[in-house]
Motif scaffolding. Sequence first.
Motif, PDB file in Angstrom:
ATOM      1  N   GLU A  85       0.741  -1.217  -0.084  1.00 43.66           N
ATOM      2  CA  GLU A  85       0.096   0.052  -0.006  1.00 43.66           C
ATOM      3  C   GLU A  85       1.083   1.226   0.303  1.00 43.66           C
ATOM      4  OE1 GLU A  85      -0.362  -2.673   2.086  1.00 43.66           O
ATOM      5  OE2 GLU A  85      -2.239  -3.667   1.634  1.00 43.66           O
ATOM      6  N   THR A  86       1.885   0.998   0.519  1.00 43.10           N
ATOM      7  CA  THR A  86       2.909   2.234   0.507  1.00 43.10           C
ATOM      8  C   THR A  86       3.830   2.393   0.127  1.00 43.10           C
ATOM      9  OG1 THR A  86       3.982   1.719   2.372  1.00 43.10           O
ATOM     10  CG2 THR A  86       2.000   2.757   2.915  1.00 43.10           C
ATOM     11  N   LEU A  87       3.817   1.538  -1.360  1.00 42.32           N
ATOM     12  CA  LEU A  87       4.890   1.059  -2.099  1.00 42.32           C
ATOM     13  C   LEU A  87       4.786   1.720  -3.334  1.00 42.32           C
ATOM     14  CD1 LEU A  87       6.708  -2.130  -0.788  1.00 42.32           C
ATOM     15  CD2 LEU A  87       7.225   0.355   0.541  1.00 42.32           C
ATOM     16  N   ASP A  88       5.907   1.895  -3.605  1.00 46.45           N
ATOM     17  CA  ASP A  88       5.577   2.089  -5.679  1.00 46.45           C
ATOM     18  C   ASP A  88       6.200   0.569  -6.107  1.00 46.45           C
ATOM     19  OD1 ASP A  88       5.010   4.962  -5.796  1.00 46.45           O
ATOM     20  OD2 ASP A  88       7.143   5.253  -5.679  1.00 46.45           O
TER      21      ASP A  88
END
Length: 202
Positions: free
Chosen positions: A189-192
Amino acid sequence: MGHYAQVWDHKAATEIIKDWNGIDQVVLRNPHGASAKISLHGGQVVSWRNDQGEELLFTSNKAIFKPPKSMRGGIQICYPQFGDCGSLDQHGFARNKMWVIDENPPPLNSNETLGKSFVDLLLKPSEEDLKHWPHSFEFRLRVSLAVDGDLTLISRIRNINGKPFSFSFAYHTYLSVSDISEVRIEGLETLDYLDNLSKKSF
C-alpha cells in the motif's frame, strides 16, 4: 550416479531421478511425506508437495521441459536480469541453462541443514554466455526441505574476476491457487510498484 547430496538427518531423503527428457532431477523428501523436485535444467524447483501430497506450485500444461527453453512454472531462477530491462533475454539466461550438483558447496551450518534434506547446485557462465554478458561468476543455489515441509532457497553469487558488475535477480514463483479471484497481495500500500496487468503502470 556420480553425484552426491549431503544429508544430515537419517529420516530425510535425497534422490536423483531423470525426467522424460533424460535430464537429472533431485527429489527431496521429509519424514512426513512432503517433497520437492528440482531440475538441473534451470536449477528450477518444478514441484513442491505438502504432507498430504498436494502440489503447491503451478506448471503450465504448455510448459516445455527441454533446453534451451525455460520451463513455465515452478520456481524459475531469473539472473542476471529480471524483466526485460536489459540487453539479455527477458529474465536472463540462468533459467535456460543446465546446472550441476555443487561438489564444493559453501560451509554448512546447523540452521541450514539440521533435519533438512537439501541439494547444492552450481551455475558458471559458458563461453557463449560471456559473449553476451561479459562477467565471470559462480551462482550457488541451495534448496532445502524442512521437517515441517517448508521450502527454502538460498542463492550466493560470487564475482570471479573482481571487475564490478550489476545484476538483478528473482525467484519467479508460480503458485497453485484454487480461485484467482480470491488472491490478495498485501503490504504494497505504501510502496511504488509496476503492475504488469495494468501495462506496467504505477
